[in-house]
Design an enzyme around this catalytic site. Structure first.
Site, PDB file in Angstrom:
ATOM      1  N   ASN A 142      -3.181 -11.880   3.258  1.00  0.00           N
ATOM      2  CA  ASN A 142      -4.113 -10.776   3.461  1.00  0.00           C
ATOM      3  C   ASN A 142      -5.018 -10.540   2.255  1.00  0.00           C
ATOM      4  O   ASN A 142      -4.550 -10.320   1.132  1.00  0.00           O
ATOM      5  CB  ASN A 142      -3.336  -9.486   3.759  1.00  0.00           C
ATOM      6  N   GLU A 143      -6.324 -10.613   2.502  1.00  0.00           N
ATOM      7  CA  GLU A 143      -7.365 -10.275   1.527  1.00  0.00           C
ATOM      8  C   GLU A 143      -7.247 -11.061   0.216  1.00  0.00           C
ATOM      9  O   GLU A 143      -7.637 -10.566  -0.839  1.00  0.00           O
ATOM     10  CB  GLU A 143      -7.363  -8.765   1.260  1.00  0.00           C
ATOM     11  N   THR A 181       0.834  -1.207   0.000  1.00  0.00           N
ATOM     12  CA  THR A 181       0.000   0.000   0.000  1.00  0.00           C
ATOM     13  C   THR A 181       0.860   1.245   0.000  1.00  0.00           C
ATOM     14  O   THR A 181       0.853   2.006  -0.957  1.00  0.00           O
ATOM     15  CB  THR A 181      -0.995   0.085   1.175  1.00  0.00           C
ATOM     16  N   GLU A 219      -9.575  -6.254  10.038  1.00  0.00           N
ATOM     17  CA  GLU A 219      -9.072  -4.993   9.480  1.00  0.00           C
ATOM     18  C   GLU A 219     -10.257  -4.112   9.176  1.00  0.00           C
ATOM     19  O   GLU A 219     -11.213  -4.517   8.512  1.00  0.00           O
ATOM     20  CB  GLU A 219      -8.229  -5.166   8.215  1.00  0.00           C
ATOM     21  N   TRP A 253       1.269  -9.972   3.526  1.00  0.00           N
ATOM     22  CA  TRP A 253       0.655  -9.377   2.332  1.00  0.00           C
ATOM     23  C   TRP A 253       1.354  -9.896   1.075  1.00  0.00           C
ATOM     24  O   TRP A 253       0.716 -10.085   0.054  1.00  0.00           O
ATOM     25  CB  TRP A 253       0.775  -7.862   2.375  1.00  0.00           C
TER      26      TRP A 253
END
Length: 915
Positions: A173-174, A91, A259, A133
């Site tokens: 993550n995600e 990010t 999150e 991530w």
């Protein structure tokens, strides 16, 4: 003391305002049941958002850490999620892997272990949670592979070396889940002595629960169901309501909002507290993690004000603590993980979620309880009435409050007073836009440390990297992709250098880009940056300058790049924040080769950009797209190239050898009248030719003119260029106006600019005197719905003087004004006139058509008006008292039905004035 009393009154604790909503009864029963509270946390990672914290001066660094983790001081976080670095951007930056190359583990990599140590130092009970991530590029089989499991085991081993107990571990993550992989991970953790580590799945959504219901082995492996952004609006949303699937709630395991956030540290506070309270009431989520912990990133990066605090100026020590910190503290300073929610004392104020919500938690054994109430979506004050029973304490309760809808440091975590229950009952009146905590606990507090003023990073700045340990990050370097660490220099050089460590493209979380790192102050303007560089194998390295706004993904980095390959081929490119890259120049110079050191340079002086190799300029371009920004180092492939002796020095522009003059045609001009302004650029004999001359003129608001730049190819020595503008002065007011001329040009290789001011007085016209025919006065302004305003005749066509005699009701009037709605004639009276009179009507040339209104305004206020006038109506008599009026407006409106045939005549308009 009166300030505290006033603040307590404003927070309205225990009062009963006249319009308070009906009271909400809350029964706090110590025997009530509910889920176990697992704590409130924040996320360091996803990514790079804690990077600059490590470079803060020790005093301010400690203050920031206290505000985040110290009990009874600030956010008092109970959980901390750490990114497991993977050498790729997640990010706001790229966090380093502890194992860039398979089998070579560096437990000193990055800053997450350091941050966890600092958090635990302040709160030994804090729960630590690891989540990846991205992953290093040596991993085979993709993320859901045995290699990744082995990598996570290595990361846990590093945590153990730092004496850190990782309590929770996630997957990718995600990116959903692979059920079999989680089962394998559980077995590997157990086999390596990490049986106490609880697995969270899947840090994406609630579909995990569906698969766990179908797969007993998966269900057994996972301890906690964690979903992201489960409240209304998702990422950055309002969080007015929250959801979890029935399958998730029926699973029986803890449900976490693992999150949420993505909100400004101040304006995001209302959504933060709603996600916590409504997250439990609506979805039975027992833990909340704010993304991110703080924005310790450069302010030109995405999400630079998001989190609980900001810390983007390590050289000055400046930081800001957000309202979200105090919204968090309204829960964390009054509860502890392991407390129980009391469902019967949790719900919606007044039975409606839009009024706000409340949750109640009690300590094990029932020795304490706290109720958190939020009124962030309420529009009026309301009262809650409490009844305490079931063995809970019935003594004094303490009330704390934070204004979250309108952030105000003086109204954050304020102890507003204590309430004395009567027979276990008491009431609390709440204002809208607040979060309140009613508690039997003590020990809360608000930190008092303040930050120094922010200032720019001073130039010159340099770093030889000799004071860094092997495997650490250099001061102020913030990696965007890849991983740049300090290592021993190669190619025969002694000492320490910065090396890009990722030898292969990582398993990425967002898009790929060049491997690069940023450094310095985004406000730097004219500077020269230099760095030694060594290419370990054929490839391309780059210097980045005037790096400004970055959008996601990280390849959308605004700035200029000087890229040069081992062959000597080079380019100077410009990139914008939308990912567009423009080549400004390209050529080649002597080959750099590999395994040898060269000094690269990139300099900025106004619009002039110069690239150099080993002290020799190889390319000069002119581009004015970006005037300021950071520096950076990079390479276009995943090689292990090195950089050394990075330096930034200020470049001072040379003075131009030319002069600029600006001269208005008059010293003063009446309001609404015209003037000309002449500008001249002169190059003296013996000076260099001025190339690409552009001259512009800037005038204050109200002047009407063509502001387009006037362009001249070149001005030779001993010659001049003249540009002339025609302007109309403002009609609205008299004033002294500054007219600013600017000239830009190049002399030699230097970009130059000149600025010169001229002044002109805009003055009032002389006021009328005696009995005056208005048709003979100058107008300040006039506007007409068709053609010009006519004097002494009716409106005709689009040209002046093409009308017929003014005629209303068969009577011809030799004097007057002919208009067509919508019309406005502005006259200057200067307070010298006492009366205005006129006859008014629709001119006979419209027949029975047309509808309009007549109005007289003095200094913007209505003095007289007519009802709607129609074609064929008799003439109207208008009289207005104009005593003291400075500016008079004669207005003709269209009566709301358009302006066809609206030929409005002011017949015999007369002013009676002094003199």
């Amino acid at each position: 003391m009166w300030v505290l009393a006033l603040l307590a009154a404003l927070l309205a604790v225990g009062g009963h305002p006249a319009q308070a909503a009906a009271a909400t009864p809350i029964t706090v029963d110590g025997g009530g049941s509910g889920r176990t509270f697992d704590g409130i946390g924040a996320i360091s990672g996803g990514g790079g958002n804690s990077r600059l914290l490590t470079d803060y001066p020790p005093a301010q660094q400690s203050q920031i850490l206290d505000y985040m983790f110290k009990p009874g001081y600030g956010a008092d976080l109970q959980l901390l999620k750490l990114e497991i670095g993977g050498d790729a951007n997640s990010t706001d930056g790229s966090e380093p892997s502890v194992e860039h190359t398979e089998g070579k583990v560096n437990c000193s990599a990055g800053y997450e272990f350091w941050l966890a140590e600092q958090a635990r130092k302040r709160n030994p009970d804090i729960g630590l949670y690891g989540l990846a991530w991205a992953a290093p590029g040596w991993i085979k089989g993709g993320f859901w592979s045995t290699d990744t499991i082995n990598y996570l085991i290595s990361w846990l081993g590093c945590a153990k070396q730092h004496d850190l107990d990782i309590k929770y571990l996630g997957g990718w993550n995600e990116r959903g889940h692979d059920a079999h992989w989680y089962v394998q991970l559980r077995a590997a953790l157990d086999a390596h002595g990490y049986a106490g580590v609880q697995l969270v799945a899947d840090d994406s959504g609630w579909s995990t629960a569906d698969d766990m219901a179908k797969d007993p082995a998966f269900d057994k492996a996972v301890s906690i169901l964690g979903a992201h952004y489960s409240c209304e609006g998702g990422d950055g949303g309002s969080a007015d309501t929250c959801t979890a699937t029935e399958a998730a709630k029926a699973n029986g395991k803890p449900l976490w909002d693992s999150e949420s956030g993505s909100q400004d540290m101040n304006t995001g506070a209302p959504a933060l507290i709603r996600a916590i309270t409504r997250g439990y009431i609506d979805a039975k989520m027992t833990s909340y993690f704010n993304w991110p912990l703080l924005a310790a990133i450069y302010p030109n990066l995405p999400y630079s004000t998001v989190g609980l605090a900001t810390a983007g100026s390590p050289w000055s020590g400046n930081y800001s603590i957000g309202t979200s910190t105090w919204a968090t503290a309204q829960i964390t300073q009054f509860t502890r993980p392991g407390w129980k929610f009391i469902d019967g004392a949790s719900g919606y104020l007044g039975g409606k979620e839009s009024n706000g919500t409340y949750v109640t938690l009690r300590s094990p054994g029932g020795t304490d309880y706290s109720t958190v109430l939020e009124t962030t979506t309420a529009d009026s004050s309301q009262t809650a009435t409490f009844t305490v029973k079931g063995g809970l304490p019935t003594g004094d309760v303490h009330v704390w409050a934070t204004a979250v809808n309108t952030p105000d440091p003086s109204a954050e975590l304020v102890h507003t007073g204590d309430l004395k229950p009567s027979d276990g009952s008491y009431s609390l009146t709440m204002k809208p836009g607040y979060v309140y905590t009613v508690t039997t606990t003590t020990g809360q507090g608000k930190g008092t440390a303040t930050a120094p003023r922010a200032h720019a990073l001073a130039l010159p700045y340099s770093d030889s990297f000799e004071h860094n340990g092997t495997g650490t990050e250099a001061k102020y370097l913030s990696d965007m992709q890849g991983s740049f660490e300090v290592q021993k220099c190669a190619a025969g050089r002694k000492g320490m250098c910065v090396q890009q460590m990722a030898p292969a493209k990582p398993i990425e979380w967002q898009d790929d880009s060049d491997a690069f790192t940023l450094i310095g102050d985004p406000s730097w303007k004219n500077y020269s940056m230099h760095s030694d560089a060594e290419l370990v194998k054929p490839g391309t390295v780059e210097l980045i300058g005037r790096a400004g706004t970055q959008n996601r993904p990280q390849s959308h980095q605004q700035g200029y790049r000087f890229q040069i390959s081992d062959t000597g081929a080079w380019t100077i490119t410009k990139s914008d924040a939308d990912g567009k890259h423009t080549v400004l120049a390209r050529s080649s110079t002597t080959a750099l080769g590999t395994g040898t050191w060269h000094r690269l340079g990139l300099s900025f002086n106004g619009s002039e950009i110069t690239a150099s190799v080993d002290g020799k300029a190889v390319g000069v371009v002119h581009d004015s797209s970006y005037s300021e920004g950071q520096g950076g180092l990079g390479l276009t492939s995943y090689d292990t190239d090195q950089f050394d002796n990075l330096s930034f020095t200020k470049v001072r522009a040379s003075a131009p050898s030319a002069a600029l003059a600006v001269k208005p045609s008059v010293n003063s001009v009446r309001r609404g009248k015209s003037l000309s302004v002449t500008t001249k650029v002169s190059v003296p004999p013996g000076a260099r030719t001025a190339q690409g001359v552009n001259i512009t003129l800037a005038a204050p608001d109200g002047f009407v003119y063509d502001s387009q730049a006037q362009v001249f190819g070149a001005i030779e020595p001993g010659h001049s260029a003249v540009a002339t503008w025609q302007l109309t002065a403002p009609a609205t007011e008299a004033r002294t106006a500054t007219l600013t001329a600017t000239a830009t040009f190049a002399q030699g290789k230097a970009a130059q600019w000149l600025r010169q001011d001229g002044t002109v007085k805009v003055v009032d016209p002389p006021p009328p005197s005696g009995v005056t025919d208005v048709g003979g006065l100058d107008f300040l302004t006039s506007a007409n719905g068709w053609g010009p305003v006519e004097r002494n005749e009716a409106v005709g066509g689009v040209n002046a003087g093409d009308g017929t005699p003014l005629t209303v009701g068969g009577t011809v009037y030799p004097k007057g004004l002919g208009t067509n709605s919508v019309s406005d004639i502005t006259l200057y009276l200067g307070g010298n006139c006492s009366k205005f009179t006129s006859k008014a009507g629709i001119d006979d040339d419209a027949g029975t058509s047309g509808t309009l209104t007549f109005g007289v305004l003095g200094d913007g206020k209505k003095l007289a008006s007519t009802p709607t006038v129609r074609g064929g109506d008799p003439v109207q008599e208008i009289t207005a008292d104009t005593t003291g009026v400075q500016t008079l407006d004669l207005v003709v409106g269209d009566a709301g039905d358009g302006n066809a045939y609206d030929h409005g005549d002011w017949a015999e308009p007369t002013l009676t004035c002094s003199g």
